[in-house]
Design a protein around this motif. Structure first.
Motif, PDB file in Angstrom:
ATOM      1  N   ILE A   1      -9.213   2.624  -7.489  1.00 15.50           N
ATOM      2  CA  ILE A   1      -7.967   1.944  -7.134  1.00 15.50           C
ATOM      3  C   ILE A   1      -7.878   0.559  -7.750  1.00 15.50           C
ATOM      4  CG2 ILE A   1      -7.698   3.254  -5.005  1.00 15.50           C
ATOM      5  CD1 ILE A   1      -8.604   0.803  -3.478  1.00 15.50           C
ATOM      6  N   GLY A   2      -9.001  -0.042  -8.081  1.00 18.39           N
ATOM      7  CA  GLY A   2      -9.036  -1.325  -8.756  1.00 18.39           C
ATOM      8  C   GLY A   2      -9.284  -1.116 -10.234  1.00 18.39           C
ATOM      9  N   PRO A   3      -9.554  -2.185 -10.976  1.00 20.25           N
ATOM     10  CA  PRO A   3      -9.638  -3.571 -10.509  1.00 20.25           C
ATOM     11  C   PRO A   3      -8.294  -4.297 -10.441  1.00 20.25           C
ATOM     12  CG  PRO A   3     -10.243  -3.445 -12.822  1.00 20.25           C
ATOM     13  CD  PRO A   3      -9.972  -2.032 -12.383  1.00 20.25           C
ATOM     14  N   LYS A   4      -7.253  -3.717 -11.051  1.00 25.77           N
ATOM     15  CA  LYS A   4      -5.957  -4.408 -11.092  1.00 25.77           C
ATOM     16  C   LYS A   4      -5.090  -3.970  -9.918  1.00 25.77           C
ATOM     17  CE  LYS A   4      -5.859  -5.416 -16.033  1.00 25.77           C
ATOM     18  NZ  LYS A   4      -5.033  -5.405 -17.269  1.00 25.77           N
ATOM     19  N   LEU A   5      -5.582  -4.292  -8.730  1.00 25.71           N
ATOM     20  CA  LEU A   5      -4.890  -3.899  -7.517  1.00 25.71           C
ATOM     21  C   LEU A   5      -4.279  -5.103  -6.820  1.00 25.71           C
ATOM     22  CD1 LEU A   5      -4.323  -1.499  -5.485  1.00 25.71           C
ATOM     23  CD2 LEU A   5      -6.239  -2.437  -4.174  1.00 25.71           C
ATOM     24  N   PHE A   6      -2.984  -5.013  -6.500  1.00 24.84           N
ATOM     25  CA  PHE A   6      -2.289  -5.980  -5.667  1.00 24.84           C
ATOM     26  C   PHE A   6      -2.180  -5.398  -4.263  1.00 24.84           C
ATOM     27  CE2 PHE A   6      -1.056  -6.833  -9.956  1.00 24.84           C
ATOM     28  CZ  PHE A   6      -0.715  -8.159 -10.048  1.00 24.84           C
ATOM     29  N   ILE A   7      -2.155  -6.255  -3.267  1.00 25.06           N
ATOM     30  CA  ILE A   7      -1.850  -5.811  -1.913  1.00 25.06           C
ATOM     31  C   ILE A   7      -0.623  -6.566  -1.442  1.00 25.06           C
ATOM     32  CG2 ILE A   7      -2.640  -5.611   0.469  1.00 25.06           C
ATOM     33  CD1 ILE A   7      -5.451  -5.384  -0.491  1.00 25.06           C
ATOM     34  N   TRP A   8       0.411  -5.811  -1.123  1.00 26.35           N
ATOM     35  CA  TRP A   8       1.671  -6.412  -0.692  1.00 26.35           C
ATOM     36  C   TRP A   8       1.693  -6.506   0.824  1.00 26.35           C
ATOM     37  CZ3 TRP A   8       5.285  -3.036  -4.233  1.00 26.35           C
ATOM     38  CH2 TRP A   8       5.200  -3.517  -5.552  1.00 26.35           C
ATOM     39  N   GLY A   9       1.559  -7.732   1.321  1.00 25.21           N
ATOM     40  CA  GLY A   9       1.615  -7.979   2.743  1.00 25.21           C
ATOM     41  C   GLY A   9       2.976  -8.501   3.161  1.00 25.21           C
ATOM     42  N   GLU A  10       2.970  -9.466   4.059  1.00 26.87           N
ATOM     43  CA  GLU A  10       4.209  -9.942   4.663  1.00 26.87           C
ATOM     44  C   GLU A  10       5.252 -10.460   3.667  1.00 26.87           C
ATOM     45  OE1 GLU A  10       3.666 -12.585   7.927  1.00 26.87           O
ATOM     46  OE2 GLU A  10       2.345 -11.226   9.002  1.00 26.87           O
ATOM     47  N   PRO A  11       4.884 -11.145   2.566  1.00 27.88           N
ATOM     48  CA  PRO A  11       5.929 -11.601   1.639  1.00 27.88           C
ATOM     49  C   PRO A  11       6.844 -10.470   1.159  1.00 27.88           C
ATOM     50  CG  PRO A  11       3.880 -12.706   1.132  1.00 27.88           C
ATOM     51  CD  PRO A  11       3.555 -11.659   2.171  1.00 27.88           C
ATOM     52  N   VAL A  12       6.269  -9.279   0.939  1.00 30.94           N
ATOM     53  CA  VAL A  12       7.073  -8.124   0.525  1.00 30.94           C
ATOM     54  C   VAL A  12       7.700  -7.439   1.735  1.00 30.94           C
ATOM     55  CG1 VAL A  12       6.986  -5.822  -0.512  1.00 30.94           C
ATOM     56  CG2 VAL A  12       5.794  -7.726  -1.605  1.00 30.94           C
ATOM     57  N   LEU A  13       6.909  -7.272   2.796  1.00 34.84           N
ATOM     58  CA  LEU A  13       7.354  -6.459   3.923  1.00 34.84           C
ATOM     59  C   LEU A  13       8.386  -7.139   4.814  1.00 34.84           C
ATOM     60  CD1 LEU A  13       3.902  -4.937   4.795  1.00 34.84           C
ATOM     61  CD2 LEU A  13       5.850  -3.743   3.815  1.00 34.84           C
ATOM     62  N   LYS A  14       8.501  -8.449   4.738  1.00 31.69           N
ATOM     63  CA  LYS A  14       9.579  -9.109   5.466  1.00 31.69           C
ATOM     64  C   LYS A  14      10.888  -9.032   4.685  1.00 31.69           C
ATOM     65  CE  LYS A  14       6.995 -12.355   8.333  1.00 31.69           C
ATOM     66  NZ  LYS A  14       6.752 -13.781   8.671  1.00 31.69           N
ATOM     67  N   LYS A  15      10.801  -9.013   3.378  1.00 30.65           N
ATOM     68  CA  LYS A  15      12.015  -8.922   2.567  1.00 30.65           C
ATOM     69  C   LYS A  15      12.524  -7.487   2.464  1.00 30.65           C
ATOM     70  CE  LYS A  15      14.140 -10.242  -1.766  1.00 30.65           C
ATOM     71  NZ  LYS A  15      14.041 -11.075  -2.992  1.00 30.65           N
ATOM     72  N   TYR A  16      11.591  -6.532   2.428  1.00 27.96           N
ATOM     73  CA  TYR A  16      11.971  -5.132   2.235  1.00 27.96           C
ATOM     74  C   TYR A  16      11.611  -4.298   3.452  1.00 27.96           C
ATOM     75  CZ  TYR A  16      12.719  -6.242  -2.683  1.00 27.96           C
ATOM     76  OH  TYR A  16      13.181  -6.781  -3.845  1.00 27.96           O
ATOM     77  N   TYR A  17      12.556  -3.513   3.906  1.00 24.94           N
ATOM     78  CA  TYR A  17      12.277  -2.472   4.889  1.00 24.94           C
ATOM     79  C   TYR A  17      11.575  -1.355   4.129  1.00 24.94           C
ATOM     80  CZ  TYR A  17      13.024   0.848   8.710  1.00 24.94           C
ATOM     81  OH  TYR A  17      12.842   1.746   9.723  1.00 24.94           O
ATOM     82  N   THR A  18      10.493  -0.838   4.683  1.00 32.24           N
ATOM     83  CA  THR A  18       9.717   0.177   3.976  1.00 32.24           C
ATOM     84  C   THR A  18       9.623   1.464   4.796  1.00 32.24           C
ATOM     85  OG1 THR A  18       7.706  -0.883   4.846  1.00 32.24           O
ATOM     86  CG2 THR A  18       8.325  -1.383   2.569  1.00 32.24           C
ATOM     87  N   VAL A  19       9.680   2.580   4.095  1.00 33.88           N
ATOM     88  CA  VAL A  19       9.583   3.899   4.716  1.00 33.88           C
ATOM     89  C   VAL A  19       8.464   4.662   4.020  1.00 33.88           C
ATOM     90  CG1 VAL A  19      10.776   6.045   5.272  1.00 33.88           C
ATOM     91  CG2 VAL A  19      12.050   3.891   5.213  1.00 33.88           C
ATOM     92  N   TYR A  20       7.604   5.302   4.812  1.00 31.74           N
ATOM     93  CA  TYR A  20       6.431   5.992   4.310  1.00 31.74           C
ATOM     94  C   TYR A  20       6.598   7.485   4.592  1.00 31.74           C
ATOM     95  CZ  TYR A  20       4.998   1.145   4.593  1.00 31.74           C
ATOM     96  OH  TYR A  20       4.969  -0.225   4.462  1.00 31.74           O
ATOM     97  N   HIS A  21       6.822   8.256   3.536  1.00 36.34           N
ATOM     98  CA  HIS A  21       7.106   9.686   3.704  1.00 36.34           C
ATOM     99  C   HIS A  21       5.834  10.493   3.536  1.00 36.34           C
ATOM    100  CE1 HIS A  21       9.156  13.515   3.639  1.00 36.34           C
ATOM    101  NE2 HIS A  21      10.310  12.898   3.883  1.00 36.34           N
ATOM    102  N   TRP A  22       5.377  11.041   4.654  1.00 39.70           N
ATOM    103  CA  TRP A  22       4.122  11.772   4.700  1.00 39.70           C
ATOM    104  C   TRP A  22       4.201  13.076   3.917  1.00 39.70           C
ATOM    105  CZ3 TRP A  22      -0.177   9.844   7.167  1.00 39.70           C
ATOM    106  CH2 TRP A  22      -1.258  10.707   7.331  1.00 39.70           C
ATOM    107  N   GLY A  23       5.338  13.738   3.987  1.00 39.86           N
ATOM    108  CA  GLY A  23       5.471  15.043   3.350  1.00 39.86           C
ATOM    109  C   GLY A  23       5.531  14.986   1.843  1.00 39.86           C
ATOM    110  N   THR A  24       6.320  14.055   1.307  1.00 44.30           N
ATOM    111  CA  THR A  24       6.516  13.990  -0.139  1.00 44.30           C
ATOM    112  C   THR A  24       5.644  12.932  -0.812  1.00 44.30           C
ATOM    113  OG1 THR A  24       8.380  12.454   0.177  1.00 44.30           O
ATOM    114  CG2 THR A  24       8.888  14.809   0.050  1.00 44.30           C
ATOM    115  N   LYS A  25       4.839  12.198  -0.044  1.00 44.15           N
ATOM    116  CA  LYS A  25       3.931  11.174  -0.569  1.00 44.15           C
ATOM    117  C   LYS A  25       4.684  10.173  -1.453  1.00 44.15           C
ATOM    118  CE  LYS A  25       0.268  13.056   1.311  1.00 44.15           C
ATOM    119  NZ  LYS A  25       0.955  14.142   2.056  1.00 44.15           N
ATOM    120  N   ARG A  26       5.564   9.434  -0.815  1.00 44.33           N
ATOM    121  CA  ARG A  26       6.316   8.407  -1.516  1.00 44.33           C
ATOM    122  C   ARG A  26       6.649   7.287  -0.530  1.00 44.33           C
ATOM    123  NH1 ARG A  26      12.448  10.828  -2.251  1.00 44.33           N
ATOM    124  NH2 ARG A  26      12.655  11.688  -0.132  1.00 44.33           N
ATOM    125  N   VAL A  27       6.987   6.113  -1.093  1.00 45.82           N
ATOM    126  CA  VAL A  27       7.335   4.943  -0.291  1.00 45.82           C
ATOM    127  C   VAL A  27       8.763   4.527  -0.652  1.00 45.82           C
ATOM    128  CG1 VAL A  27       6.757   2.559   0.314  1.00 45.82           C
ATOM    129  CG2 VAL A  27       4.931   4.176  -0.273  1.00 45.82           C
TER     130      VAL A  27
END
Length: 337
Positions: free
Chosen positions: A270-296
């Motif tokens: 998964i690395g080494p060029k991995l970003f982790i999007w925490g509150e700066p992204v998640l407060k601006k964007y509503y996010t939906v996690y689709h278990w069946g189709t594996k998409r965000v």
């Protein structure tokens, strides 16, 4: 719960919502079990993070809450789902109009993580990004208490282009927070204060998160995983921690803004060029996690006071329409996605 690391946090616990492969066994995958045992309308969940005391964070199981999102959702496929993270591919990164070479080799990825309060950046790129973004910030307006209002600060935007055609855009008001400085009783800054500025809150949160991950509690999944190596970027240095001489006549003031960036180092795959999007992204964007189709799915979040937050009408990700939400007391999110 164990004393470590939970004594360092104010929330009640962690709910693991990562993909099945991160769970010790299928029975420990909360949403996997829910999807198998309950007749959900949709095998997905949506997350809304409050950005003020007038709102409350929310998670919706079996779909998402349209009341918290402006416009349509745009979807990005999960990459390497066998690793268990809600991880998306970054096809290009731009700072302002400049294309960042760091991600041009096609190996940059981002994990969407409600358990991270900062913007985690690959260690080898963190200092460069910190320097460029901080250098672009303008002098912020002050609020009624005389503190920097970083939600209205000017500077360079950061754009992440994703597989699937989505673009995540962070403006300075999304990624910058007030930084700590010292001022003596005559209103002058001590000579050392310029070197000792930093976000006190960010430092405390980064330290707590580092402890949690060092214990193997992966915030993306809530289950045991290999602990990443975390490094606090310059923004996460407190005046006290940097050795500042704080006298009795010194006053701690928050009159400047700095990007809230944390260095992170993870090995392949998964690395080494991995970003982790925490509150700066998640407060601006509503996010939906689709278990069946594996998409965000991403859509601009609808906040109670959209006029005061950093929203970019030029975002290619979604079409924005002004609206307001119900005012409720805020509570820190108690989940991890």
């Amino acid at each position: 719960m164990s004393h470590e690391p939970f004594h360092a946090f104010s929330f009640d616990g962690i709910v693991g919502l990562g993909l099945d492969s991160l769970a010790i066994s299928p029975e420990f995958s909360m949403f996997g079990m829910l999807a198998r045992q309950q007749p959900l309308q949709e095998a997905s969940f949506g997350v809304f993070l409050a950005d003020s005391d007038d709102e409350v964070s929310e998670i919706s199981f079996g779909g998402h809450s349209p009341a918290h999102v402006r416009g349509d959702l745009t979807w990005a496929p999960v990459v390497l789902p066998e690793e268990g993270h809600w991880m998306v591919q970054i096809t290009r990164m731009r700072i302002g109009d400049r294309v960042v070479d760091f991600c041009e080799d096609g190996t940059c990825r981002a994990v969407v993580d409600t358990g991270t309060s900062l913007l985690a950046v690959p260690t080898e790129f963190a200092d460069e990004l910190q320097t460029e973004l901080e250098g672009s910030l303008t002098k912020p307006p002050l609020d009624a208490a005389g503190h920097a209002d970083c939600r209205r600060v000017g500077g360079l935007p950061v754009h992440f282009e994703l597989a699937g055609g989505m673009t995540i855009t962070l403006l300075p008001g999304d990624y910058a927070r007030p930084s700590l400085q010292l001022q003596d009783e005559e209103g002058e800054e001590p000579a050392s204060s310029a070197e000792n500025t930093g976000s006190a809150e960010a430092a405390a949160e980064a330290e707590a998160e580092a402890k949690a991950k060092a214990q193997g509690a992966n915030a993306t999944s809530g289950s045991a995983a290999e602990a990443p190596e975390l490094e606090a970027a310059p923004a996460n240095v407190t005046a006290e921690g940097a050795g500042a001489d704080i006298g009795s006549s010194d006053e701690i003031i928050l009159n400047a803004c700095r990007p809230t960036i944390m260095g992170i180092s993870l090995p392949e795959p998964i690395g080494p060029k991995l970003f982790i999007w925490g509150e700066p992204v998640l407060k601006k964007y509503y996010t939906v996690y689709h278990w069946g189709t594996k998409r965000v799915g991403f859509g601009l979040a609808k906040h109670a006071d959209d006029s005061s937050v950093s929203s970019d009408s030029s975002d290619s990700s979604v079409a924005a329409a002004a609206a307001s939400g119900a005012a409720k007391p805020k509570r820190r999110p108690l989940l991890s996605a």
